[in-house]
Scaffold this active site. Structure first.
Site, PDB file in Angstrom:
ATOM      1  N   GLU A  17      -2.201  10.456  -0.410  1.00 20.84           N
ATOM      2  CA  GLU A  17      -3.455   9.708  -0.492  1.00 20.84           C
ATOM      3  C   GLU A  17      -3.902   9.274   0.897  1.00 20.84           C
ATOM      4  O   GLU A  17      -5.090   9.323   1.224  1.00 20.84           O
ATOM      5  CB  GLU A  17      -3.278   8.477  -1.391  1.00 20.84           C
ATOM      6  N   ASP A  21      -5.026   0.441  -5.883  1.00 19.46           N
ATOM      7  CA  ASP A  21      -4.721   0.742  -4.486  1.00 19.46           C
ATOM      8  C   ASP A  21      -5.330  -0.286  -3.539  1.00 19.46           C
ATOM      9  O   ASP A  21      -5.672   0.034  -2.414  1.00 19.46           O
ATOM     10  CB  ASP A  21      -5.205   2.159  -4.120  1.00 19.46           C
ATOM     11  N   ASP A  34       0.846  -1.195   0.000  1.00 15.73           N
ATOM     12  CA  ASP A  34       0.000   0.000   0.000  1.00 15.73           C
ATOM     13  C   ASP A  34       0.881   1.244   0.000  1.00 15.73           C
ATOM     14  O   ASP A  34       1.261   1.737   1.048  1.00 15.73           O
ATOM     15  CB  ASP A  34      -0.904  -0.026   1.241  1.00 15.73           C
TER      16      ASP A  34
END
Length: 490
Positions: free
Chosen positions: A353, A381, A319
């Site tokens: 993000e 993602d 991630d």
């Protein structure tokens, strides 16, 4: 991953499950530049063309799709995205918003993609800068035990001497409300069961404010995961306006359940919590952009993306290092084959993000005047494990085209087109009606490692990344080279 400032990012990766997007009609037309097919003079709209014509057009890309797949999975590019990710994460490490490591990561990727022969530039943004500092927690009663914790993003710190208080353990917001009088001056421990990330993450997002409303002095929240080996998970939390801000951290499943058992026996639990967390002024940063310019309509864009920042634990390999790398690799595969699509292929590696899509929102604000020229937005993602299909949000006409495009992925058995493209960073475009797609992988283990020290290269598999790269490149290239842009219903 997943909205802060406005709506906690935490919930955003699932927010599109109820959203029906549309898309707009536009211009252009298919054929890859190295083919002999002639370019027609007048572009037509897919809605005005027979389904059989569209199917035949897309089927004409079978050979080039196989070339991309062969290069990514079996050829000279085999394992390249994995090697790139390993070098990047081993060199830089984790990359939290506002940190020196994130600055190094952006410079690294700018240099690496430039050396790869891509057209690369940086676009400035302002991003949050939260610093964890030193933190610790220990249970003093009914017995001494160190508690593994990870403070939550944007949390305030404790006083320098820490907070020593009795604990109230609850399993839900409803129980907290029922027992509000017991929460005053307590550390509230949430031992909520894991239902799904989209549902259970509300405790991480709002637990501190809900506890503060009833007089708690801090919160410790069971990590949002179905599986644990005494590993806490971090992530963003969202203080509510007008509510006192109290320190908040995640603890492990094991420790949450331990304190729950003590509470069920009527035993008094006391914890000392110390956190140095603080928020500094917003930092200067960049979205990193790489392109292959379209040969006929360079102003029209198919956008691929992943985010470059991570939390300040592990390596950020899953991630979202993997999503960033396959979005770079897709351009590399197309370049290596000497292909140049009709429209521009643009990879954007977002920043911040994890803080709620901050860099992506600023990108949208800067480029939304070009909304009608954005053909498709894509985001990876949710890991780069074995791909199982493509998730898509768009008009019925656009979906018919995409159903044909994914048929080209038959050699790697990923021909499923599923509902609801998702992604924090592409959500502003999708909400504005631009077609959106996200990578669906076999992600049952994703939330085991999500936002933990366990998010390292050990989680990654090179063959899985080859397959993800191939899928990403085929879809992006074919859509960018088709005769017409994907239709939008508005």
């Amino acid at each position: 991953m997943a909205w802060e400032g406005r709506l906690p990012f935490l919930l955003s990766i699932f927010m599109f499950l109820s959203m029906l997007s549309s898309l707009s009609d536009c211009h252009p037309h298919p054929a890859w530049p190295v083919s002999s097919r002639a370019v027609t003079a007048a572009a037509t709209n897919y809605t005005a063309r027979k389904a059989s014509d569209v199917a035949a057009e897309v089927a004409g890309y079978a050979d080039v799709a196989k070339q991309i797949i062969d290069l990514a999975v079996f050829g000279a590019a085999q394992n390249r995205s994995y090697r790139r990710l390993a070098d990047f994460t081993d060199t830089i490490g984790n990359r939290v918003s506002g940190s020196h490591n994130l600055d190094l990561a952006i410079k690294y990727m700018h240099n690496a993609m430039t050396q790869d022969g891509l057209d690369v530039h940086l676009e400035p943004v302002k991003i949050p800068h939260w610093v964890r500092g030193k933190e610790s927690a220990e249970m003093i009663a009914p017995r001494a035990k160190n508690l593994a914790i990870l403070g939550l993003g944007s949390s305030v710190g404790t006083p320098p001497e820490g907070i020593k208080a009795e604990v109230l353990v609850v399993q839900s917001f409803e129980e907290l409300k029922r027992r509000a009088s017991e929460a005053v001056d307590k550390i509230v421990v949430f031992n909520q069961p894991f239902v799904s990330y989209g549902e259970t993450v509300a405790y991480r997002a709002y637990g501190a404010s809900e506890a503060a409303k009833v007089g708690a002095v801090a919160t410790l929240i069971r990590s949002i995961t179905p599986f644990s080996i005494n590993s806490p998970h971090t992530g963003l939390q969202d203080y509510q306006d007008g509510v006192k801000r109290i320190p908040t951290a995640c603890i492990t499943i094991e420790d949450a359940e331990l304190m729950w058992r003590f509470a069920q026996r009527g035993q008094k639990i006391v914890v000392r919590l110390t956190m140095e967390a603080k928020t500094l002024p917003d930092a200067d940063s960049f979205n990193t952009v790489a392109e292959i310019k379209g040969w006929q309509h360079p102003e029209q864009v198919v956008l691929l993306s992943g985010h470059l920042d991570s939390w300040d634990v592990g390596q950020g390999a899953m991630d979202d290092g993997g999503g960033a790398m396959i979005s770079w690799e897709a351009l590399s595969l197309i370049k290596d084959l000497g292909l140049r699509p009709r429209r521009t292929l643009r990879t954007v590696l977002w920043t911040a993000e994890e803080q709620g899509g901050v860099g992506a929102q600023q990108y949208y604000d800067l480029h939304k005047a070009n909304l009608s020229n954005i053909d498709l937005v894509m985001e990876s993602d949710l890991g780069t494990f074995t791909p199982v299909g493509l998730q898509f949000t768009g008009s019925d006409a656009a979906r018919k085209v995409m159903e044909e495009v994914v048929k080209l992925l038959a050699p790697i058995n990923t021909t499923k087109l599923e509902a609801h493209g998702e992604g924090t960073d592409i959500s502003p475009w999708m909400q504005a009606g631009v077609p959106g797609a996200s990578l669906h992988v076999a992600d049952s283990r994703y939330f085991w490692f999500h936002h933990t020290e366990g998010d390292t290269m050990t989680v990654q598999d090179p063959q899985d990344m080859n397959l993800c790269s191939a899928l990403w490149a085929v879809v992006a290239y074919v859509v960018a080279d088709l005769q017409d842009m994907l239709h939008r219903s508005c």
